[in-house]
Design an enzyme around this catalytic site. Structure first.
Site, short mmCIF file in Angstrom:
data_model
loop_
_atom_site.label_atom_id
_atom_site.label_comp_id
_atom_site.label_asym_id
_atom_site.label_seq_id
_atom_site.Cartn_x
_atom_site.Cartn_y
_atom_site.Cartn_z
CG HIS A 94 -0.18 -0.05 2.56
ND1 HIS A 94 0.41 -0.99 2.98
CD2 HIS A 94 0.02 1.37 3.47
CE1 HIS A 94 1.07 -0.56 4.16
NE2 HIS A 94 0.72 0.82 4.32
CG LEU A 95 1.98 3.56 -2.74
CD1 LEU A 95 1.73 2.36 -3.26
CD2 LEU A 95 2.58 4.64 -4.06
#
Length: 370
Positions: free
Chosen positions: A204-205
């Site tokens: 994830h970012l």
């Protein structure tokens, strides 16, 4: 276009390179303002995020955060966010930068479906009339239920594929494209590797809005492999910087991924931060160049690993702190800390100078040889 398939399917935001905003400028002063009209991307995040906040899906209500700019040349943006430090989900135990995904631990397939804002899908250039879609390259955008700023969301590539928290060229590309899809120079995207304060081992970012200028947007840099968009920092925190405008995103994303793959192979923890910024140069720009935000700067900071490390009382050193944005966990540190204290804390998490300079030479050769 944005479209809803049916009541059970998330909103889809289909986009192409034509949706990138090329002409963005920072207004004078430390606050960025929002002079340009909001894009479809901005409107979708802002409306969806506010709706989920109003519906009580977050762990706490986030109002306007108390903010101060620390005196000194680095212009650190300090914010008091006590609730995030108290209410956020307990980070997972991380033992390795290459730790495998574990389906028994928390991951983004276990969230409340109402936390999903939309899916980003890129249309194929020159597709048919309805626009062909990269159906296998889907980025799911969901709210971060422990937000550090307005609009704080998570970008999760194909959640069901259960990728561990190791960067991919697709994730980097869509991260950069997200910044280009926003007309707000305050929209930022970042990444914490395992060992660099990533709290969930599921790729994830982070994305969020910060309405204050950060030094990283315009700081001078030195060329390392400029033909691949690769530069080195001239000041603390020691790290690397890439720059791209809309026409070179894929090429630069591949180069960034070659760097992060090199770091993972060497078991070196790292943080990334993507923000609108001016083109790189080795000295302070004139006012016009300094205010240009037409492209994206991507900072990569190699660092010492923090496995099971005791957290700092004031703030953890992760993607936003290295960029100069400091969410404080307690009021005393927020009110009393000075620029030197911040720099000293950050310095403890960076690679020692000899190791960093060796890595700089290795990465320069690596990118030149590929």
């Amino acid at each position: 276009m944005s479209k809803q398939k049916d009541a059970t399917m998330p909103l889809q935001l289909v986009y192409s390179n034509q949706d990138f905003v090329a002409d963005v400028h920072r207004s004078s002063g430390s606050r960025l303002g929002f002079a340009s009209p909001a894009t479809r991307f901005d409107t979708t995040i802002r409306a969806g995020w506010t709706d989920r906040m109003n519906r009580g899906l977050f762990r706490y209500h986030l109002g306007d955060l108390q903010t101060r700019i620390l005196p000194g040349p680095y212009g650190y943006v300090a914010q008091l966010n006590i609730q995030r430090g108290v209410e956020r989900r307990k980070p997972q135990e991380i033992l390795s930068i290459q730790q495998e995904f574990n389906s028994k631990q928390f991951n983004f397939n276990k969230i409340n479906p109402e936390e999903v804002l939309f899916e980003m899908i890129k249309g194929v250039e020159g597709g048919n009339e309805k626009g062909q879609l990269h159906e296998l390259c889907r980025m799911v955008v969901l709210v971060n239920v422990s937000p550090l700023e307005f609009g704080h969301c998570l970008f999760v590539p194909e959640p069901s594929h259960c990728f561990p928290q190791v960067m991919t060229s697709f994730a980097i590309r869509v991260g950069i494209e997200s910044v280009l899809l926003s007309s707000d120079p305050g929209f930022r995207v970042g990444f914490n590797s395992l060992g660099a304060f990533a709290s969930v081992n599921h790729l994830h970012l982070h994305g969020y809005y910060l309405d204050h200028e950060l030094k990283i947007e315009s700081m001078p840099v030195k060329p390392l492999v400029p033909e691949r968009g690769f530069y080195g920092s001239l000041d603390v925190p020691a790290g690397f910087l890439f720059y791209t405008e809309s026409e070179s995103v894929e090429k630069v994303a591949e180069a960034i991924c070659q760097v992060t793959d090199f770091l993972v192979d060497g078991n070196i923890a790292h943080n990334l931060f993507m923000t609108r910024g001016c083109p790189p140069c080795d000295r302070t720009r004139n006012e016009k160049g300094h205010c240009s935000r037409n492209g994206v700067r991507i900072a990569v900071w190699p660092r010492t690993s923090s496995f099971g490390a005791k957290e700092e009382s004031a703030f953890n050193v992760a993607l936003c702190e290295l960029a100069g944005h400091l969410p404080f966990k307690n009021k005393k540190d927020y009110e009393l800390i000075c620029e030197k204290d911040v720099t000293d804390i950050i310095q403890r998490y960076l690679l020692p100078d000899p190791q960093f300079h060796t890595l700089e030479r290795q990465l320069t050769r690596h990118l030149m040889d590929l």
